[in-house]
Enzyme design. Structure first.
Site, mmCIF file in Angstrom:
data_model
loop_
_atom_site.group_PDB
_atom_site.id
_atom_site.type_symbol
_atom_site.label_atom_id
_atom_site.label_comp_id
_atom_site.label_asym_id
_atom_site.label_seq_id
_atom_site.Cartn_x
_atom_site.Cartn_y
_atom_site.Cartn_z
ATOM 1 C CE LYS A 78 -3.993 1.758 2.705
ATOM 2 N NZ LYS A 78 -4.846 1.468 3.889
ATOM 3 C CB SER A 153 -8.283 3.127 2.811
ATOM 4 O OG SER A 153 -7.413 2.584 3.795
ATOM 5 C CB SER A 177 -8.352 0.316 5.648
ATOM 6 O OG SER A 177 -9.124 1.473 5.529
HETATM 7 N N1 GLN Z 1 -13.325 3.292 6.389
HETATM 8 C C1 GLN Z 1 -12.744 3.786 7.588
HETATM 9 C C2 GLN Z 1 -12.501 5.256 7.480
HETATM 10 O O1 GLN Z 1 -12.866 5.825 6.511
HETATM 11 C C3 GLN Z 1 -11.497 3.033 7.905
HETATM 12 C C4 GLN Z 1 -10.312 3.480 7.154
HETATM 13 C C5 GLN Z 1 -9.080 2.710 7.520
HETATM 14 O O2 GLN Z 1 -9.155 1.660 8.156
HETATM 15 N N2 GLN Z 1 -7.941 3.248 7.136
HETATM 16 O O3 GLN Z 1 -11.956 5.857 8.339
#
Ligand code: GLN
Length: 469
Positions: A78, A153, A177
């Site tokens: 990532k 994400s 994410s």
């Molecule tokens: N979807 C969650 C957010 O928008 C988690 C994001 C993540 O785990 N980086 O914060």
């Protein structure tokens, strides 16, 4: 020859050890898959130019007698994981041109194993999102239906694994994410125990919530990748050592918080969920009804704690130290221009929310309360886990949404995180494993089942995950 990119890490590793295949051949077949499929999926932000050289080096190390299971295995990373001398940008324009000056601890560990880095995978900007649509470089598409999101994400990592454009990948999970995109793309994703994996060299989102972890084709692969990156690190004072880990729990009881699912889980998702529970019962697991009274608050708590930490972590992007730098008439204007142009809408929204909940007039009503509720939730989860090996939930309430479906309404996007944020708030490890597919518009869309276990007890998650597989 079979398409080597289709192999699991475990399979490829055996073939490499038996000298049936070389790391160079394996890398070539991933690159060929990327060239063929990535133009329509956009899972990668960059494919490294030196993949073949890295693979040659791995083959030389093997010829010299080394034999780590990840030696020569191609992996995607990532875009918020630093590799010295390479671009890293958290898919944000504010980090345009930034080149990492050091290796993250997980990269240091992976380099020791001799894994091959294929490239940087796409993500929501600074990991803010559940769909990978917040990337400043355009969205990634779901390999099972390119009109749909891969989840976020870590959507680039998940799509790359699901489409066999890498054998495995790493992502980060602050509120789901790793698990969400794993669920939407039909693969395995592990969010380790908070502190199990060093956060040194990861671009921070919410420091008390962030953990890096694997996205993989099988539970065994996820276990292997986790084993390679975990461990105490002097560069991260919140990391914990090996003594922290327990052998896995053996009551063979799994707790189901049925009450929680009344908040609106898709009917087809619920059917898959019940079918997997039956399967686990057939494998000798007992499912018991549990209560987590504060779990209904988890989403609200997360969306206070997380932006508070985001606003403070993003303060360092000031146009002076990293990446983008815009000049105004005064230093104040330099900041305003750089941050105004460099951050996308979601990052700005979270900075505003975060500074608001932390401001002196509102601290007690929001951040203070959220912290107390977080402590209560942590106690409840710990208490429940004294009686069961794991807590089970669907990973997401729905399958993957269509691209653009939720972008205009951030709250609808936040609701996707309803089942994943608890484990980040409490620090417990959690895994998402595929639990079949649901049909939408004639396409089979994967959905995942999530298990949460006690701190340091990833082994239980691997054991149950294998039973589900
Ligand atoms: N979807 C969650 C957010 O928008 C988690 C994001 C993540 O785990 N980086 O914060």
């Amino acid at each position: 020859m079979t398409d080597l990119a289709q192999l699991s890490i475990t399979e490829a590793s055996q073939k490499l050890a038996a000298k049936e295949i070389s790391a160079v051949e394996l890398a070539h077949s991933c690159i060929a898959a990327i060239e063929k499929k990535d133009p329509s999926l956009h899972a990668y932000l960059e494919v490294f130019a030196d993949v073949a050289e890295q693979a040659e080096a791995a083959d030389r190390r093997r010829a010299g007698g080394e034999n780590h299971p990840l030696l020569g295995i191609p992996l995607g990373l990532k875009d918020n994981i630093l590799i010295e001398g390479r671009r890293a940008g958290a898919a944000s324009k504010i980090l345009e041109g930034y080149v990492a000056t050091y290796d993250s601890t997980i990269v240091k560990k992976l380099k020791e194993t001799g894994a091959v880095f294929l490239g940087r995978t796409n993500m929501d900007e600074f990991a803010h999102g559940s769909s990978t649509e917040n990337s400043a470089y355009g969205p990634t598409k779901n390999p099972h239906d390119t009109s749909r999101v891969p989840g976020g994400s870590s959507g680039g990592s998940a799509a790359a694994v699901a489409a066999h454009m890498t054998l495995g990948a790493f992502g980060t999970d602050t509120g789901g994410s790793i698990r969400e995109p794993a669920s939407f793309c039909g693969i395995v994703g592990l969010k380790p125990t908070y502190g199990a994996v060093s956060r040194s060299g990861l671009i921070a989102m919410g420091s008390s919530l962030d953990q890096a972890g694997p996205l993989a084709k099988t539970v065994a692969d996820a276990e292997l990748l986790f084993g390679a990156i975990r461990g105490e690190d002097p560069l991260d004072s919140t990391s914990v050592g090996k003594t922290f880990y327990h052998a896995h729990a053996t009551s063979k009881k799994i707790g189901v918080p049925w009450e929680l699912f009344k908040t609106g889980v898709d009917k087809d998702v619920m059917e898959n969920f019940s079918a997997v529970l039956k399967k686990l019962e057939a494998e000798g697991y007992e499912t018991v009804d549990i209560e987590l009274p504060s779990a209904g608050l988890a989403l609200a708590v997360y969306y206070i704690v997380m932006p508070a930490e985001v606003s403070s972590n993003l303060a360092r992007f000031d146009g002076v130290r990293y990446g983008l730098s815009q000049k105004g008439a005064t230093q104040w204007e330099d900041y305003a221009k750089t941050r105004g142009e460099g951050f996308g809408a979601e990052a700005r929204r979270r900075i505003i929310l975060g500074t608001y909940v932390l401001s002196s007039g509102y601290y007690d009503s929001y951040y203070g309360k959220a912290t107390a509720a977080r402590a209560q939730l942590t106690r409840e989860v710990a208490e429940v886990l004294k009686g069961v090996d794991a807590i089970v939930m669907p990973t997401t309430p729905t399958p993957a949404s269509r691209l653009g479906e939720k972008t205009a309404d951030p709250i609808s996007m936040y609701l996707l995180d309803i089942f994943t944020v608890t484990a980040n708030l409490t620090g417990n490890p959690a895994i998402s494993v595929p639990m079949g597919t649901v049909v939408r518009e004639g396409k089979d869309l994967p959905v995942g089942i999530q298990f949460i276990s006690a701190h340091g007890d990833e082994n239980t998650l691997f054991a149950i995950g294998k039973a589900v597989e």
